[in-house]
Write an enzyme that holds these catalytic residues in place. Structure first.
Site, mmCIF file in Angstrom:
data_model
loop_
_atom_site.group_PDB
_atom_site.id
_atom_site.type_symbol
_atom_site.label_atom_id
_atom_site.label_comp_id
_atom_site.label_asym_id
_atom_site.label_seq_id
_atom_site.Cartn_x
_atom_site.Cartn_y
_atom_site.Cartn_z
ATOM 1 N N ASP A 51 0.972 -3.062 -8.397
ATOM 2 C CA ASP A 51 2.047 -2.120 -8.068
ATOM 3 C C ASP A 51 3.396 -2.829 -8.063
ATOM 4 O OD1 ASP A 51 3.312 0.209 -7.359
ATOM 5 O OD2 ASP A 51 2.502 0.313 -5.325
ATOM 6 N N LYS A 52 4.435 -2.016 -8.089
ATOM 7 C CA LYS A 52 5.808 -2.523 -8.020
ATOM 8 C C LYS A 52 6.531 -1.727 -6.932
ATOM 9 C CE LYS A 52 10.036 -0.959 -9.304
ATOM 10 N NZ LYS A 52 10.591 0.388 -9.204
ATOM 11 N N HIS A 53 7.466 -2.379 -6.258
ATOM 12 C CA HIS A 53 8.269 -1.660 -5.266
ATOM 13 C C HIS A 53 9.730 -2.055 -5.421
ATOM 14 C CE1 HIS A 53 9.272 0.381 -1.541
ATOM 15 N NE2 HIS A 53 10.034 -0.661 -1.255
ATOM 16 N N SER A 54 10.615 -1.069 -5.318
ATOM 17 C CA SER A 54 12.045 -1.357 -5.368
ATOM 18 C C SER A 54 12.637 -1.114 -3.981
ATOM 19 C CB SER A 54 12.710 -0.433 -6.384
ATOM 20 O OG SER A 54 14.073 -0.278 -6.081
ATOM 21 N N THR A 112 11.464 8.302 -5.938
ATOM 22 C CA THR A 112 10.574 8.494 -7.087
ATOM 23 C C THR A 112 9.869 9.857 -7.037
ATOM 24 O OG1 THR A 112 10.293 6.128 -7.262
ATOM 25 C CG2 THR A 112 8.567 7.470 -8.247
ATOM 26 N N SER A 118 8.057 -2.658 7.403
ATOM 27 C CA SER A 118 8.034 -1.241 7.043
ATOM 28 C C SER A 118 7.613 -1.062 5.580
ATOM 29 C CB SER A 118 9.432 -0.658 7.272
ATOM 30 O OG SER A 118 9.541 0.624 6.741
ATOM 31 N N LYS A 150 3.157 -0.088 4.188
ATOM 32 C CA LYS A 150 2.767 1.054 3.355
ATOM 33 C C LYS A 150 2.180 0.577 2.029
ATOM 34 C CE LYS A 150 6.894 2.506 4.052
ATOM 35 N NZ LYS A 150 8.194 2.987 4.417
ATOM 36 N N LYS A 151 2.824 -0.412 1.428
ATOM 37 C CA LYS A 151 2.368 -0.890 0.108
ATOM 38 C C LYS A 151 0.991 -1.535 0.221
ATOM 39 C CE LYS A 151 5.096 0.501 -2.816
ATOM 40 N NZ LYS A 151 4.734 1.183 -4.060
ATOM 41 N N ARG A 179 13.820 3.670 14.613
ATOM 42 C CA ARG A 179 14.871 2.762 14.124
ATOM 43 C C ARG A 179 16.084 3.555 13.647
ATOM 44 N NH1 ARG A 179 12.076 0.031 9.489
ATOM 45 N NH2 ARG A 179 14.078 -0.938 9.109
HETATM 46 N N1 URA Z 1 12.340 1.268 2.923
HETATM 47 C C1 URA Z 1 11.327 1.345 3.844
HETATM 48 O O1 URA Z 1 10.247 1.846 3.566
HETATM 49 N N2 URA Z 1 11.560 0.832 5.062
HETATM 50 C C2 URA Z 1 12.731 0.245 5.412
HETATM 51 O O2 URA Z 1 12.850 -0.210 6.540
HETATM 52 C C3 URA Z 1 13.764 0.176 4.459
HETATM 53 C C4 URA Z 1 13.541 0.698 3.200
#
Ligand code: URA
Length: 436
Positions: free
Chosen positions: A79-82, A119, A182, A186-187, A167
């Protein structure tokens, strides 16, 4: 374990153990920790930091607060995350390109956040595309298309869901410890074997300075590797939108151009190809980054990535003929208005965050959580840094639902462009890599 004692340690700047951080991360999803304690924890971490080991503990605890997916697929799960940007639809090209190269990509994605695009919002511009699927259906789509871009169910990292909301209202979003936990909780819940991160820097990024982006990239790479997922990162430029469009349907159009028309959307392709090259090499699907990048480029130019994208869209509930008829299927706005610059010159600076904000105000993002997205609105034809423009050359085109919103967006876009009398030095598109 006891929440109050852990918060007191953090407040004093003392080291909390991995076990304490992990316990807190997991317990955040339940009633053992009150909202007041979660807020105090967030503030103590934001002010004093928690150190690299505890960061891994917090992340894995938050990951394990909900479902953690596992797979039995005949290829690596990647996977990729931005970290978020404007006009950044890389995922929509990279996921199918990786699938065409033998990987499986269960990409759990998000919606727009602040001025940045999401996305899932982009994909929902395709009529019929459904983002929520259970694990069984997800497994079926992955086997069918090799990639599935979906939203998180309520059962993925519930601790993050709660802490994120807290937050947001306690001025503790901008903490590298908390952002790292955070994003990665999830990833990592998606059961990945490899991950590449696209950490943005520049006027459209959450972390505008190169120094802060590098610190975030290093933290994300260290924690993901510490949690057992091979991970590296690129720091890429967000001092202007990556694609020439920003919005939802307009970005899907840019993606379809990149997937089907050679020579278009060069910056978008370059970032996609480089991220994919890093990931393929890391997963041993290529000998090195160069060979990986060539494989991704070939998957795009041969049409294999487009074919995978079409398969994914159909499997997710979208039209079976999207690949052939996308130009007619994607929604279009009622009002299309060109923006000409305030004076002639070279595009010297772009306030990319302001462009993102103008998309949100057009209705392409949300001002409050309950807002419904208008998928047709946005910006296209956005002029590049260094472009020479005169008062007859549009610097962007606004797509809007009504004339009032269109005129407001025209003014906002015009104000976001700073023009100079000399061409500015080009900025690197890819600044550096971490963990490569
Ligand atoms: N994206 C997230 O999922 N969490 C953050 O704290 C900042 C960006």
């Amino acid at each position: 374990m006891e929440a109050r004692a852990i918060i007191a340690k953090l407040r004093a700047g003392a080291v909390v153990t991995v076990e304490e951080a992990r316990w807190f991360g997991e317990a955040l999803s339940g009633r053992v920790i009150t909202d007041a304690q979660a807020g105090a924890f967030a503030m103590a971490v934001a002010l004093k930091g928690m150190g690299p080991e505890a960061r891994v503990g917090l992340t894995t605890g938050m990951r394990d607060s909900g479902d953690v997916l596992s797979w039995d697929l005949p290829g690596p799960v990647l996977d990729k995350h931005s970290t978020g940007g404007v006009g950044d639809p890389v995922s929509l090209i990279l996921a199918p390109a990786l699938a065409a190269c033998g990987a499986y990509v269960p990409m759990i994605s998000g919606r727009g956040l602040g001025h940045t695009g999401g996305t899932l919002d982009k994909l929902e511009a395709i009529p019929g595309y459904i983002c929520e699927h259970g694990p069984k259906r997800l497994d079926h789509i992955l086997r069918e298309a090799g990639c599935a871009i979906v939203g998180a169910t309520g059962r993925v990292a519930p601790s993050d869901k709660r802490l994120y909301a807290i937050r947001d209202v306690t001025a503790t979003v901008e903490s590298i410890d908390l952002i790292t936990a955070s994003i990665l909780s999830k990833k990592l819940a998606a059961g990945l074997e490899g991950l590449v991160l696209d950490v943005k820097t520049g006027s459209g990024a959450f972390m505008p300075s190169l120094e802060a982006s590098t610190e975030l990239a290093q933290s994300l790479v260290d924690v993901a590797n510490g949690a057992g997922c091979r991970t590296s990162a690129l720091i890429t430029d967000m001092s202007q939108p990556l694609a020439s469009s920003a919005g939802n349907a307009v970005e899907v159009r840019a993606v379809m151009e990149a997937l089907t028309v050679s020579g278009t959307q060069k910056r978008l392709r370059e970032v996609t190809v480089t991220l994919g090259g890093v990931l393929l090499a890391q997963a041993d699907l290529a000998q090195d980054v160069q060979e990986g990048a060539e494989k991704i480029a070939a998957a795009i130019s041969s049409g294999a990535a487009a074919e995978r994208f079409g398969r994914m869209v159909t499997a997710m509930g979208g039209p079976a003929d999207f690949l052939e008829r996308w130009n007619n299927i994607l929604p279009e706005a009622n009002i299309i208005m060109e923006v000409t610059p305030a004076r002639p010159g070279f595009v010297a600076e772009i306030d990319t965050r302001a462009l993102g904000e103008s998309v949100v105000h057009l209705g392409g993002g949300r001002l409050v959580e309950s807002d419904r997205i208008d998928h047709a609105v946005g910006l296209s034809g956005i002029a590049r840094l260094g472009a020479k423009v005169d008062m007859k050359t549009p610097i962007a085109t606004v797509h809007a639902t009504n004339a009032t919103k269109a005129s407001r967006a025209v003014e906002a876009v015009r104000a976001a462009f700073k023009l100079g009398s000399t061409r500015p030095e080009p900025l690197p598109l890819i600044h550096s890599g971490v963990g490569i």
